[in-house]
Structure formats: structure tokens, C-alpha cells
Design a protein around this motif. Structure first.
Motif, PDB file in Angstrom:
ATOM      1  N   ARG B  23       0.831  -1.202   0.000  1.00 27.67           N
ATOM      2  CA  ARG B  23       0.000   0.000   0.000  1.00 27.67           C
ATOM      3  C   ARG B  23       0.868   1.255   0.000  1.00 27.67           C
ATOM      4  NH1 ARG B  23      -3.799   0.355   4.647  1.00 27.67           N
ATOM      5  NH2 ARG B  23      -2.984  -1.653   5.353  1.00 27.67           N
ATOM      6  N   GLY B  24       1.975   1.189   0.748  1.00 24.15           N
ATOM      7  CA  GLY B  24       2.910   2.312   0.753  1.00 24.15           C
ATOM      8  C   GLY B  24       3.531   2.521  -0.623  1.00 24.15           C
ATOM      9  N   LEU B  25       3.855   1.403  -1.268  1.00 31.14           N
ATOM     10  CA  LEU B  25       4.473   1.495  -2.590  1.00 31.14           C
ATOM     11  C   LEU B  25       3.531   2.194  -3.565  1.00 31.14           C
ATOM     12  CD1 LEU B  25       6.899   0.736  -4.351  1.00 31.14           C
ATOM     13  CD2 LEU B  25       5.787  -1.437  -4.836  1.00 31.14           C
ATOM     14  N   VAL B  26       2.232   1.885  -3.434  1.00 32.02           N
ATOM     15  CA  VAL B  26       1.254   2.524  -4.322  1.00 32.02           C
ATOM     16  C   VAL B  26       1.283   4.042  -4.116  1.00 32.02           C
ATOM     17  CG1 VAL B  26      -1.214   2.809  -4.772  1.00 32.02           C
ATOM     18  CG2 VAL B  26      -0.236   0.511  -4.513  1.00 32.02           C
ATOM     19  N   THR B  28       3.791   5.829  -3.023  1.00 34.13           N
ATOM     20  CA  THR B  28       5.051   6.325  -3.579  1.00 34.13           C
ATOM     21  C   THR B  28       4.946   6.482  -5.093  1.00 34.13           C
ATOM     22  OG1 THR B  28       6.425   5.446  -1.813  1.00 34.13           O
ATOM     23  CG2 THR B  28       7.471   5.693  -3.957  1.00 34.13           C
ATOM     24  N   VAL B  29       4.351   5.472  -5.737  1.00 31.71           N
ATOM     25  CA  VAL B  29       4.219   5.547  -7.198  1.00 31.71           C
ATOM     26  C   VAL B  29       3.267   6.669  -7.593  1.00 31.71           C
ATOM     27  CG1 VAL B  29       3.367   4.319  -9.228  1.00 31.71           C
ATOM     28  CG2 VAL B  29       4.846   3.145  -7.585  1.00 31.71           C
ATOM     29  N   GLU B  30       2.143   6.784  -6.865  1.00 24.52           N
ATOM     30  CA  GLU B  30       1.197   7.867  -7.150  1.00 24.52           C
ATOM     31  C   GLU B  30       1.872   9.226  -7.034  1.00 24.52           C
ATOM     32  OE1 GLU B  30      -3.013   5.938  -5.542  1.00 24.52           O
ATOM     33  OE2 GLU B  30      -1.963   7.456  -4.358  1.00 24.52           O
ATOM     34  N   LEU B  31       2.591   9.397  -5.965  1.00 27.28           N
ATOM     35  CA  LEU B  31       3.269  10.666  -5.730  1.00 27.28           C
ATOM     36  C   LEU B  31       4.254  10.956  -6.863  1.00 27.28           C
ATOM     37  CD1 LEU B  31       3.310  12.903  -3.692  1.00 27.28           C
ATOM     38  CD2 LEU B  31       4.982  11.628  -2.346  1.00 27.28           C
ATOM     39  N   SER B  32       4.981   9.909  -7.287  1.00 20.96           N
ATOM     40  CA  SER B  32       5.928  10.085  -8.387  1.00 20.96           C
ATOM     41  C   SER B  32       5.194  10.486  -9.658  1.00 20.96           C
ATOM     42  CB  SER B  32       6.701   8.792  -8.647  1.00 20.96           C
ATOM     43  OG  SER B  32       7.321   8.347  -7.469  1.00 20.96           O
ATOM     44  N   LEU B  33       4.046   9.871  -9.887  1.00 19.15           N
ATOM     45  CA  LEU B  33       3.299  10.165 -11.114  1.00 19.15           C
ATOM     46  C   LEU B  33       2.699  11.561 -11.083  1.00 19.15           C
ATOM     47  CD1 LEU B  33       1.583   6.729 -11.848  1.00 19.15           C
ATOM     48  CD2 LEU B  33       3.572   7.777 -12.962  1.00 19.15           C
ATOM     49  N   ASP B 176       3.569   6.682   2.672  1.00 17.73           N
ATOM     50  CA  ASP B 176       4.286   6.141   1.521  1.00 17.73           C
ATOM     51  C   ASP B 176       5.069   4.899   1.946  1.00 17.73           C
ATOM     52  OD1 ASP B 176       6.342   7.187   3.026  1.00 17.73           O
ATOM     53  OD2 ASP B 176       7.530   7.689   1.261  1.00 17.73           O
ATOM     54  N   LEU B 177       5.853   4.362   1.044  1.00 22.15           N
ATOM     55  CA  LEU B 177       6.554   3.106   1.301  1.00 22.15           C
ATOM     56  C   LEU B 177       7.439   3.186   2.546  1.00 22.15           C
ATOM     57  CD1 LEU B 177       7.459   0.283   0.598  1.00 22.15           C
ATOM     58  CD2 LEU B 177       8.927   1.219  -1.199  1.00 22.15           C
ATOM     59  N   LEU B 200      12.593  -2.889  -2.134  1.00 21.82           N
ATOM     60  CA  LEU B 200      11.571  -2.437  -3.091  1.00 21.82           C
ATOM     61  C   LEU B 200      12.017  -1.152  -3.801  1.00 21.82           C
ATOM     62  CD1 LEU B 200       8.244  -3.177  -1.166  1.00 21.82           C
ATOM     63  CD2 LEU B 200       9.018  -4.203  -3.307  1.00 21.82           C
ATOM     64  N   TYR B 201      12.580  -0.220  -3.028  1.00 13.82           N
ATOM     65  CA  TYR B 201      13.101   0.994  -3.656  1.00 13.82           C
ATOM     66  C   TYR B 201      14.160   0.641  -4.694  1.00 13.82           C
ATOM     67  CZ  TYR B 201      10.848   4.566  -0.756  1.00 13.82           C
ATOM     68  OH  TYR B 201       9.939   5.407  -0.182  1.00 13.82           O
ATOM     69  N   LEU B 202      15.037  -0.286  -4.334  1.00 18.55           N
ATOM     70  CA  LEU B 202      16.091  -0.677  -5.279  1.00 18.55           C
ATOM     71  C   LEU B 202      15.485  -1.326  -6.512  1.00 18.55           C
ATOM     72  CD1 LEU B 202      19.053  -1.954  -3.084  1.00 18.55           C
ATOM     73  CD2 LEU B 202      18.919   0.109  -4.473  1.00 18.55           C
ATOM     74  N   ALA B 203      14.498  -2.193  -6.288  1.00 21.14           N
ATOM     75  CA  ALA B 203      13.877  -2.860  -7.429  1.00 21.14           C
ATOM     76  C   ALA B 203      13.242  -1.843  -8.368  1.00 21.14           C
ATOM     77  CB  ALA B 203      12.824  -3.858  -6.947  1.00 21.14           C
ATOM     78  N   LEU B 204      12.691  -0.784  -7.765  1.00 26.18           N
ATOM     79  CA  LEU B 204      12.032   0.256  -8.560  1.00 26.18           C
ATOM     80  C   LEU B 204      13.063   1.126  -9.279  1.00 26.18           C
ATOM     81  CD1 LEU B 204       9.087   1.374  -8.919  1.00 26.18           C
ATOM     82  CD2 LEU B 204       9.623   2.995  -7.084  1.00 26.18           C
ATOM     83  N   LEU B 205      14.147   1.441  -8.581  1.00 27.60           N
ATOM     84  CA  LEU B 205      15.017   2.506  -9.074  1.00 27.60           C
ATOM     85  C   LEU B 205      16.349   2.032  -9.644  1.00 27.60           C
ATOM     86  CD1 LEU B 205      14.275   5.132  -6.314  1.00 27.60           C
ATOM     87  CD2 LEU B 205      13.492   5.116  -8.680  1.00 27.60           C
TER      88      LEU B 205
END
Ligand SMILES: Nc1ncnc2c1ncn2[C@@H]1O[C@H](COP(=O)(O)OP(=O)(O)OP(=O)(O)O)[C@@H](O)[C@H]1O
Ligand SMILES: [Mg+2]
Lengths: 230, 229, 248
Positions: B23-26, B28-33, B176-177, B200-205
Motif C-alpha cells: 500500500r505504501g508502494l502505491v 510512492t508511485v502515485e506521488l511520483s506520477l 508512503d513506502l 523495493l526501492y532498489l527494485a524500482l530505481l
């Protein structure tokens, strides 16, 4: 309007913020010095290759990528809150220092490496052909030309590191932001925050201007200029 | 060894906190978008304004950009989220965070795009003008496409920075995440959620960081700066 | 010391081959350069001249074959290779002077830091080398303050400073304006008269005819013909060499 420049709150905040400035500066300078040194050492290790360092190159690249990928605050939180579980009690200051050094080291390594590779390969060939060792070639021929190219991006990374000291407020390091927010909580006035903002502008605006100036007068990327340093 | 594993990579704890972290990841992604497109748009406005403005105005704008840059992003964030209410402006937390991060990241996007526009040769302006195009069309169809291509590695690099910035949202209690990981860590009194969040941050970035390296690595490394053979 | 080394080739290639990816740059090259001899390498662009020169001091590592220096196989790396490189000078098409150092510092760097001479000794050596190429009056000039011809003469002085047994020159005049070529060729000629062995890749056929003891014609990585200048330039035996000479 008075609420923003609440005299009483300002008078209360100033001594705290002032002591915060000292902490901010200490953390910034220590992290910048250590981070640049770390990046330099890694780039030199990568350039000198050699038997036992050959396998280290992928490791250095992975380190640089990982620590440019991870948000500094995440790194700080992991170091500060996870390390005690391994029996390693780090003060907030030390945890912040470690996080900032690791992050800056990754960028600095890439910047030094880019500088080294920007020097024409003919310089390596010429020096090696006269029997200079790779080490001497790197330190006497390549780096003096490369370092000039690294000054603008390093300056910008150093400024970013200085600004990132504000993250230390999250782990209760009494630097400028931390001092301001705790006084703000006591006084219920935004004045301490504005004071802190003013302090950051006074500290960093001149540096940001210098960074911009350095960037505009330096060649951006590409091969090193054919002529010597100005 | 297994003790370390139990502490830092505890499967049970990770399993239980996975939902929270996702849920936090979502968020984080929303905020990024939110922040990346808004920052790009604002940055483009600043860059275009600088390209068209008379020199004195250009200097004023660049001073403004530098002023935003002088603030640590976290300070800007705290200022917007905790300072604006005192001025009677109450923003939802997500909006406040987005505003602060957009301001910060736009100051970098703007500078990158400005450099890109400045890097397009004057001949391009002249050629486009001589074919009867208006200023807006010239910028949109001739100058910006070329300018953007020139600075693409920097733009992608700054996008990486913008996404990294979203972790600051956790400081002002946005779920957030990173924030969720802290909560889970507190609940379980175990650092595994933090490690999982970092992963997760690493996987994303990490892929983005590697992409930035690839874009920037047009110059071949001096091979015999490495190989001894 | 040197007197006891049996007279013979200073530099010897035996079956040397080298590929880059799929491209065969060199193909079984056998060639020896004797003491005091000047050997000119000619051949079309991409024929492998530079690669052969770079194999001599192992800036490029041959895939097959042996490179011998003073009768011994050149070491592959480390301090031993550096010692051998000190005794072979190399001159590059693009000069490759160190832009941040003066002419004197360019020449003195290797004597000081590779051969470990004293600062004074290295300086003296460098001054002598620069005087030998006619630049005794430009010691403190930076490369960007020198003409192309002067820069290339500094580069020759740098290669000479350690009294090499052989000089490797890779098209030393092809980056120069025509009016500056003469000064550099003059220096090379005078070195030849002093008996310095040289292996030189060049497009200057007139110079090769007059100064070389032997000319070697390379094409597509193979040694096609080798012999005295008159033979190679006036009585070419192969079609390939005839075409090459006609096109120049
Ligand atoms: N570092 C390298 N990587 C890949 N290919 C190379 C490299 N160096 C040389 N080659 C290739 O090897 C072949 C021989 O090149 P070389 O430079 O030795 O020719 P040359 O005779 O010196 O040509 P020129 O007269 O143009 O200098 C060419 O096909 C070239 O493209
Ligand atoms: Mg060549």
C-alpha cells in the motif's frame, strides 16, 4: 503578518538554530570530505585494475548504481533503525554521516571515473610507451587533466550533500531543521521555521550560484579540451 | 548467520507486513506520477520563459530558480506542509507534499531544459523563422525536440532524483513506502520491513540508475586503463 | 653491458597476428629490425601499420606469435614490460603531448618517474633531447603554445630521452601542415644518421626512398613485399603494391 515574525518565538529559536548551524556545518564538511575521498579511492582502484582489483570493478559499479538508486532518507533510516538489531548502536550523527558518505561516494566515484575516461586514450598510450607505470601515468598524466572536468559536478554533489544534512533531523540530530521544528512545536509559531529557511538560503544560495557559474564556464562532457588548464 | 537472517530477513515478519508495504508502494508511485509530470511541465515553462525573456528578466528567473535550489528539499517540504497553515492555507497532505517536491524538481528540470535549448544552434532559429514559423511553433516543433534529445540523459537522471525525493513524504506522515515500513518495523519490533522497503526501492530505481548509466556512457572507457593483458 | 649482447635484430616479430572482434588486423607477420636500421612501413589505410607498431611495445597484445626485443621475448606486463618500454621510444601521429606540462616537463617525466633519475639528471637529459630536436629555446612552452611541427619534435625528444634502442614512429608527419613536415623529417633523418634504429609507418614515399634501409609493404594485415627502397618502389613484384603505388 506578526505571526510569521513573532519576536518572542524568534528570540527563543535563534540560540537553538545557531547551535544547529554548527552541527549542520560539521556534518556537511565531514561527509563531503569523506564522500569525495571514498569516490576518489574507488575510481582510482577501478582505473588501476590489476589482479585482485579486476573482480572489484563490477562490485564498484554495482555499489555506485545501488547508492545512486536508493533515496538517501531510506538509507539513513535503514542504517539508524536497523543497525541496533545487529548490535551496532550508532548515534544519529554517525548514522547520518555514514548515509551521506555512502551516497556521495557513489556519485563522486562516477564523476571521477567519467573524468578519467574523458582524457584522450592517447595520453595513456604515450605515457605507458615511455615506461611509466599505470599508477604513475594515472597520477601524473591522467588525473591532472581529469580533475579539472570533475570540479563543476563535484561542487554540485557537495552542495546536495550539504543540503541533505537536513535529513539528519529525522534521526534527532540537533541540526538547523531539527532545532527549528522542535522550537516550532513549543511556540506554535512558524517563525522558527522561517528562521531556519533563512539560514539555509544564507548558507546555500551563494554556493548554488557558484555551482551554476562553474557549470557555465566548464566544458560539459565530451573529450577533454586539447589545450592545458587555463 | 541464521540469527542474522531471522533478524533482518525474517520471512514471517516480511509476509505479515507485505500488504502494508505494498500500500505504501502505491502511494510512492502515485506521488511520483504527480511530481514528475508536474515538475517537467513547470520546468519547461521556466526554461521557455528564460529562452524568450529579455536578459534582465532571465536573470531574475534564474535567481528564483537558485533560491528554490538553495533549500534542502525536506526544508521546503516542512515549510509548505507546516508553514502554509499558519497563513491560512490548508492543503491536503498529499497536495502539500506534491507542491513542495514539484517546486524542487522543477528547478532542476528547468535548468536542464534551458541548457538543452541554449545548445540548439542559432541557425535553427533562423531557418525556422525564415520559413515563416511563429515563435511558439519554432519552440514546439524545432527547438524543444532537438534540445530535449541533447539533454535526455540529464532529464532521465533528474527523474530518478525526483522519485527518490518522494521518500521525504514519510516525514510529514504521508503513508508512503518508507512510512509504512517504519510502522511495520514498530509493530513487529524487527527491522525486516525496513530491509524489504529498501529492496523495493532498489527494485524500482536500480533499473533506472542503470539506464542513466547507459545513456551517459556514450564514451567508451579506455579499455587498457583496466585490462593488464 | 650492451656490447655483450650478440649483434642481431633489436626488434623481431615472428608470426604475429592480431584481430579486433572479427577484423584481422595482422596476419602472420615476420619482420626484424637490426641495430641502426631504418625500416619504413607502407600500406593503405587499415592495412595494420599502427597495429604492428603497437604490438612492438605491447600497447596492443598480439593474439598469436612472438615479439622479441634484444633477442628476448618481451614480457607481458608489470615492471618488466615497463623496463622494456623505456628502451623503445614511440612517436604518435597525434603527438599525444601532455597538455598540462611544459615541453621540458613532458620530456623529463619518464626519466624522472620511470627511470628514477634525480630531478637534476632528468632535467639535463630532457634539455639535451630538446636541443637535439632544435627546441632548446622553447623549454618552458606548453604544447598549445607550439606549432604542430614543434609539438611533434617535443614528442620525438620525449621518445629519445631514455636513449632507446629503437624508435617506433606512427605516421609522425601526417597530422602536420605541409610546410611543417620538413622540420620533423629533418630531425628523423639526423637520428638515422646517428644510427638510431627506427620502425616508421609513413605515407611519405620520397622520404622512405631516401632515408630507409628497407621498405615493408603491408596490405590487409599481411606483409606483401619487403626489400630495399629501389626494389620496392621501382620494381614492385606484386599487383597489389603496383596498384598502391599508382594511387599515391
Ligand atoms: N582498437 C581497435 N579496435 C577495433 N579495430 C581496430 C582497432 N585498432 C585497429 N583496428 C582495425 O584494425 C585494422 C588495422 O588498423 P591499423 O590502425 O593498424 O591500420 P593502419 O595501417 O595504421 O591504417 P592508417 O593508415 O589509417 O593509420 C583496421 O581495420 C582497423 O579498423
Ligand atoms: Mg595508423
Amino acid at each position: 503578518m506578526e505571526i510569521f515574525f513573532d519576536r518572542e518565538a524568534l528570540a527563543l529559536a535563534w540560540p537553538a538554530v545557531r547551535s544547529g548551524i554548527a552541527v549542520t556545518l560539521q556534518l556537511a564538511l565531514a561527509s563531503i570530505a569523506a564522500g569525495v575521498a571514498l569516490g576518489f579511492a574507488l575510481a582510482v582502484a577501478r582505473a588501476l585494475g590489476g589482479r585482485w582489483l579486476r573482480f572489484a570493478t563490477p562490485a564498484i559499479v554495482a555499489y555506485a548504481d545501488a547508492f545512486r538508486a536508493i533515496p538517501p532518507l531510506v538509507l539513513l533510516v535503514v542504517i539508524y533503525f536497523a543497525a541496533p538489531f545487529a548490535g551496532l548502536e550508532l548515534s544519529g550523527f554517525l548514522a547520518s554521516f555514514a548515509a551521506l558518505v555512502l551516497v556521495l561516494g557513489a556519485s563522486a566515484e562516477e564523476i571521477f571515473w567519467a573524468g578519467i575516461t574523458a582524457v584522450d586514450r592517447g595520453q595513456w598510450e604515450a605515457a605507458l610507451s615511455t615506461g611509466l607505470s599505470r599508477r604513475t601515468t594515472l597520477f601524473r598524466v591522467i588525473l591532472p587533466q581529469a580533475v579539472l572536468l570533475t570540479v563543476p559536478p563535484l561542487t554540485n554533489r557537495a552542495i546536495a550533500t550539504g543540503k541533505n544534512t537536513a535529513l539528519a533531523s529525522v534521526v534527532a540530530v540537533p541540526e538547523v531543521l531539527n532545532q527549528a521544528t522542535s522550537i516550532q512545536a513549543q511556540t506554535a509559531s512558524p517563525a522558527p521555521l522561517l528562521l531556519a529557511a533563512g539560514v539555509y538560503v544564507a548558507l546555500f544560495l551563494p554556493l548554488v550560484r557558484i555551482g551554476r557559474w562553474l557549470e557555465t564556464r566548464a566544458p560539459t562532457g565530451g573529450p577533454a579540451p586539447a589545450e592545458g588548464p587555463p | 548467520m541464521s540469527e542474522l537472517f531471522e533478524t533482518f530477513l525474517n520471512p514471517a515478519v516480511m509476509g505479515e507486513s507485505a500488504g502494508l508495504l505494498l500500500r505504501g508502494l502505491v502511494v510512492t508511485v502515485e506521488l511520483s506520477l504527480l511530481v514528475v509530470p508536474a515538475g517537467l511541465a513547470l520546468g519547461a515553462c521556466v526554461a521557455v520563459a528564460q529562452a524568450l525573456a529579455p536578459p534582465w528578466l532571465e536573470r531574475v528567473v534564474s535567481l528564483g530558480v537558485d533560491l528554490v535550489r538553495a533549500f534542502p528539499p525536506l526544508v521546503l517540504l516542512v515549510l509548505v506542509v507546516h508553514g502554509l497553515p499558519f497563513a491560512g492555507i490548508e492543503l491536503p497532505a498529499l497536495v502539500g507534499v506534491a507542491v513542495a517536491l514539484t517546486l524542487n524538481t522543477a528547478s532542476y528540470y528547468g535548468e536542464i531544459l534551458r541548457a538543452g535549448i541554449a545548445g540548439v544552434s542559432a541557425g535553427q532559429w533562423e531557418a525556422a523563422r525564415s520559413s515563416g514559423l511563429g515563435t511558439t511553433s519554432i519552440l514546439r516543433f524545432v527547438i524543444l525536440p532537438q534540445g530535449v534529445r541533447k539533454v535526455l540523459p540529464d532529464l532521465v537522471g533528474n527523474t530518478l532524483e525526483a522519485v527518490k525525493l518522494t521518500a521525504l513524504a514519510s516525514v510529514v506522515a504521508l503513508p508512503d513506502l518508507l512510512r509504512m515500513a517504519r510502522i511495520a518495523q514498530g509493530v513487529h519490533f524487527n527491522p525486516s520491513p525496513l530491509i524489504l522497503a529498501a529492496a523495493l526501492y532498489l527494485a524500482l530505481l536500480w533499473p533506472l540508475a542503470r539506464f542513466v548509466r547507459r545513456l551517459g556512457a556514450s564514451k567508451a572507457a579506455p579499455d587498457f586503463a583496466r585490462s593488464r593483458r | 653491458m650492451t656490447d655483450r649482447i650478440a649483434p642481431g635484430p633489436v626488434l623481431e616479430f615472428e608470426g604475429v597476428g592480431k584481430s579486433f572482434g572479427g577484423i584481422r588486423a595482422l596476419h602472420g607477420v615476420d619482420l626484424a629490425v637490426r641495430e641502426g636500421e631504418l625500416v619504413a612501413l607502407i600500406g593503405p589505410s587499415g592495412s595494420g601499420k599502427s597495429t604492428l607498431l603497437r604490438c612492438a611495445n605491447r600497447l596492443a597484445e598480439p593474439d598469436v606469435g612472438t615479439v622479441r626485443f634484444e633477442g628476448r621475448e618481451a614480457p607481458r606486463g608489470g615492471a618488466a614490460l615497463a623496463r622494456v618500454r623505456r628502451r623503445m621510444g614511440m612517436v604518435f601521429q597525434a603527438f599525444n603531448l601532455y597538455p598540462h606540462l611544459t615541453a621540458l616537463e613532458n620530456v623529463a617525466l619518464a626519466p624522472r618517474r620511470a627511470a628514477g633519475r634525480s630531478a637534476r639528471g632528468a632535467r639535463r637529459t630532457a634539455v639535451e633531447a630538446l636541443e637535439r630536436v632544435g627546441l632548446g629555446d622553447r623549454l618552458d612552452a606548453r604544447p598549445d603554445q607550439l606549432s604542430g611541427g614543434q609539438q611533434q619534435r617535443v614528442a620525438i625528444a620525449r621518445a629519445l630521452a631514455l636513449s632507446p634502442r629503437i624508435l617506433l614512429l606512427d605516421e609522425p608527419t601526417s597530422a602536420l601542415d605541409p610546410e611543417l613536415v620538413g622540420s620533423v623529417l629533418g630531425v628523423i633523418r639526423s637520428l638515422a644518421d646517428d644510427g638510431v634504429a627506427m620502425l616508421i609507418a609513413t605515407h611519405e614515399l620520397a622520404f622512405a626512398r631516401e632515408a630507409a634501409d628497407r621498405i615493408v609493404f603491408l596490405d590487409e594485415g599481411r606483409m606483401v613485399e619487403a626489400g630495399p627502397p629501389e626494389e620496392i618502389l621501382e620494381r614492385p613484384r606484386t599487383e597489389r603494391l603496383r596498384t598502391f603505388l599508382k594511387r599515391l
